[in-house]
Every structure is written in C-alpha cells, then in structure tokens.
Design an enzyme around this catalytic site. Structure first.
Site, PDB file in Angstrom:
ATOM      1  N   ARG A  59       0.813  -1.214   0.000  1.00 15.56           N
ATOM      2  CA  ARG A  59       0.000   0.000   0.000  1.00 15.56           C
ATOM      3  C   ARG A  59       0.846   1.262   0.000  1.00 15.56           C
ATOM      4  NH1 ARG A  59      -3.287  -1.080   4.950  1.00 15.56           N
ATOM      5  NH2 ARG A  59      -2.232  -3.076   5.119  1.00 15.56           N
ATOM      6  N   GLU A  96       1.458  -5.183  13.445  1.00 16.04           N
ATOM      7  CA  GLU A  96       0.342  -5.294  14.389  1.00 16.04           C
ATOM      8  C   GLU A  96      -0.208  -6.718  14.350  1.00 16.04           C
ATOM      9  OE1 GLU A  96      -3.003  -2.784  13.482  1.00 16.04           O
ATOM     10  OE2 GLU A  96      -3.816  -2.907  15.502  1.00 16.04           O
TER      11      GLU A  96
HETATM   12  O1  LIG Z   1       3.282   0.330  11.645  1.00 15.41           O
HETATM   13  P1  LIG Z   1       3.143  -1.125  11.335  1.00 15.41           P
HETATM   14  O2  LIG Z   1       2.620  -1.920  12.517  1.00 15.41           O
HETATM   15  O3  LIG Z   1       4.403  -1.734  10.795  1.00 15.41           O
HETATM   16  O4  LIG Z   1       1.999  -1.307  10.230  1.00 15.41           O
HETATM   17  C1  LIG Z   1       1.894  -0.465   9.118  1.00 15.41           C
HETATM   18  C2  LIG Z   1       2.083  -1.223   7.840  1.00 15.41           C
HETATM   19  O5  LIG Z   1       1.045  -2.215   7.704  1.00 15.41           O
HETATM   20  C3  LIG Z   1       0.477  -2.113   6.408  1.00 15.41           C
HETATM   21  O6  LIG Z   1       1.161  -2.861   5.473  1.00 15.41           O
HETATM   22  P2  LIG Z   1       1.148  -4.479   5.473  1.00 15.41           P
HETATM   23  O7  LIG Z   1       2.409  -4.980   6.103  1.00 15.41           O
HETATM   24  O8  LIG Z   1      -0.147  -4.976   6.039  1.00 15.41           O
HETATM   25  O9  LIG Z   1       1.305  -4.845   3.953  1.00 15.41           O
HETATM   26  P3  LIG Z   1       0.468  -4.470   2.633  1.00 15.41           P
HETATM   27  O10 LIG Z   1       0.743  -3.029   2.350  1.00 15.41           O
HETATM   28  O11 LIG Z   1       1.101  -5.372   1.625  1.00 15.41           O
HETATM   29  O12 LIG Z   1      -0.991  -4.753   2.871  1.00 15.41           O
HETATM   30  C4  LIG Z   1       0.587  -0.641   6.076  1.00 15.41           C
HETATM   31  O13 LIG Z   1       0.508  -0.413   4.684  1.00 15.41           O
HETATM   32  C5  LIG Z   1       1.931  -0.277   6.656  1.00 15.41           C
HETATM   33  O14 LIG Z   1       2.992  -0.485   5.745  1.00 15.41           O
HETATM   34  N1  LIG Z   2      -5.187  -1.621  11.719  1.00 13.82           N
HETATM   35  C1  LIG Z   2      -4.627  -1.588  10.510  1.00 13.82           C
HETATM   36  N2  LIG Z   2      -5.349  -1.235   9.428  1.00 13.82           N
HETATM   37  C2  LIG Z   2      -4.784  -1.211   8.193  1.00 13.82           C
HETATM   38  N3  LIG Z   2      -3.505  -1.495   7.974  1.00 13.82           N
HETATM   39  C3  LIG Z   2      -2.751  -1.842   9.020  1.00 13.82           C
HETATM   40  N4  LIG Z   2      -1.444  -2.149   9.121  1.00 13.82           N
HETATM   41  C4  LIG Z   2      -1.175  -2.425  10.406  1.00 13.82           C
HETATM   42  N5  LIG Z   2      -2.260  -2.273  11.172  1.00 13.82           N
HETATM   43  C5  LIG Z   2      -3.256  -1.897  10.326  1.00 13.82           C
END
Ligand SMILES: O=P(O)(O)OC[C@H]1O[C@H](OP(=O)(O)OP(=O)(O)O)[C@H](O)[C@@H]1O
Ligand SMILES: Nc1ncnc2[nH]cnc12
Length: 175
Positions: A59, A96
């Site tokens: 994302r 998370e």
């Molecule tokens: O602050 P944090 O606890 O590290 O979480 C934030 C990250 O989580 C999500 O990505 P995700 O790893 O879910 O991957 P995605 O973008 O491929 O869905 C979001 O896009 C951030 O990069």
């Molecule tokens: N609560 C949340 N919603 C969307 N993206 C996330 N990445 C980590 N935590 C998330």
C-alpha cells in the site's frame, strides 16, 4: 473534513480478532479524495528539496509513488523478501498482526539523497523502523515521514523517535 477522511472504512476483526483494519481502498478509488490525500501530504513537504520518496510494499507504493510525482522526486520501493532482482539490504520488523522483512536495492539511494518515507498507515511503527534502517544503511539523509493514517493509540511516534528525530506528519490520527 477532507474528502479522504470519510472514505476510510473500519473493518473489525480483520485480518485477525481484535484488529480494526483501516481500509483505504475507497479513498484511493475516488479521484477527488485520492488527489486531496496526495496533495495534502506533498504540500506539507513542498518547501523541502526531497530527491527520493521511499515506500513499502504494497500500500505504500500507491501513496508513495503519487507523492513522489507531486514533489518532483524519484520513488524507491522497499519490497518483501525475494522480490527485488539485484543486491539488496534487508531488515526484519514486527507488524500489528505478524512479522515480516523488507528489502531495498543496495544502490537505490546514495549519500546525496534526501529522503521522505511515505506510507498509507503507521500502526506499531515496525514497518517504518525497518525503512528508517534501510535508508540509514544506504547512507542517505532522512528528512521526514508522511502517513495518511496514524494509529496514535499504538504510539508509533515513540517507536520512530527512538530511531530518528526526522519530522512525522500524518493526515488522520486515530486516538
Ligand atoms: O506500523 P506497522 O505496525 O508496521 O503497520 C503499518 C504497515 O502495515 C500495512 O502494510 P502491510 O504490512 O499490512 O502490507 P500491505 O501493504 O502489503 O498490505 C501498512 O501499509 C503499513 O505499511
Ligand atoms: N489496523 C490496521 N489497518 C490497516 N492497515 C494496518 N497495518 C497495520 N495495522 C493496520
């Protein structure tokens, strides 16, 4: 209220019980909301000379690449392991809802680069910490962070402050 705010949807218990997932895809899909989001992030850093925006798969690519275009900067991807074809640097991190690792091409940034890290959302700060360490290992100068959503109740700013004093800017804080 800015147009993207009302298009961020809460999905309870996704991807696991107890997590409220913030779904930004409706805000990306609406042209006016997506433009406002990108413009608001870029405007905040418009007075800085930023040469590269760094963003994390997946994302972070959506927002990061768009902000890079607005700032006249290049975009450097941090990818999940095994996806980048040349020599990489790697950092592990805690999510998370799990753990993972990120890689960056070892030659993607140089000491002349001035970097802004952009992501759609910061939660624990784990992903961001990994990106900070990859930028640092690359020798570039980190000037700030731009997030669409900050899960402030998880206090990611404390985690980021333990790594760097670069400025943290978020469009939407969730307390
Ligand atoms: O602050 P944090 O606890 O590290 O979480 C934030 C990250 O989580 C999500 O990505 P995700 O790893 O879910 O991957 P995605 O973008 O491929 O869905 C979001 O896009 C951030 O990069
Ligand atoms: N609560 C949340 N919603 C969307 N993206 C996330 N990445 C980590 N935590 C998330």
């Amino acid at each position: 209220m800015r147009p993207y705010e009302e298009l961020i949807v809460d999905i309870p218990n996704y991807p696991k019980p107890g997590v409220v997932f913030k779904d930004l895809t409706p805000a990306f899909a609406a042209a006016d909301a997506f433009a406002a989001m990108v413009d608001d992030l870029a405007a905040h850093f418009a007075d800085r000379v930023i040469t590269k925006v760094v963003g994390a798969e997946a994302r972070g690519f959506i927002v990061g690449a768009a902000v890079a275009l607005r700032l006249g900067a290049g975009f450097v991807p941090c990818r999940k392991p095994g996806k980048l074809p040349r020599t990489t640097l790697r950092e592990s991190y805690v999510l998370e809802y799990g753990t993972d690792a990120l890689e960056i091409h070892a030659d993607a940034l140089t000491p002349d680069d001035v970097v802004l890290i952009v992501d759609d959302l910061v939660a624990t700060g784990g992903t961001t910490t990994a990106m900070v360490r990859l930028v640092r290992a690359s020798g570039a100068r980190l000037v700030g962070f731009g997030f669409v959503v900050e899960l402030a109740f998880l206090d990611p700013r404390a985690v980021i402050a333990a790594e760097t004093d670069a400025e943290v800017f978020s469009l939407v804080a969730v307390d």
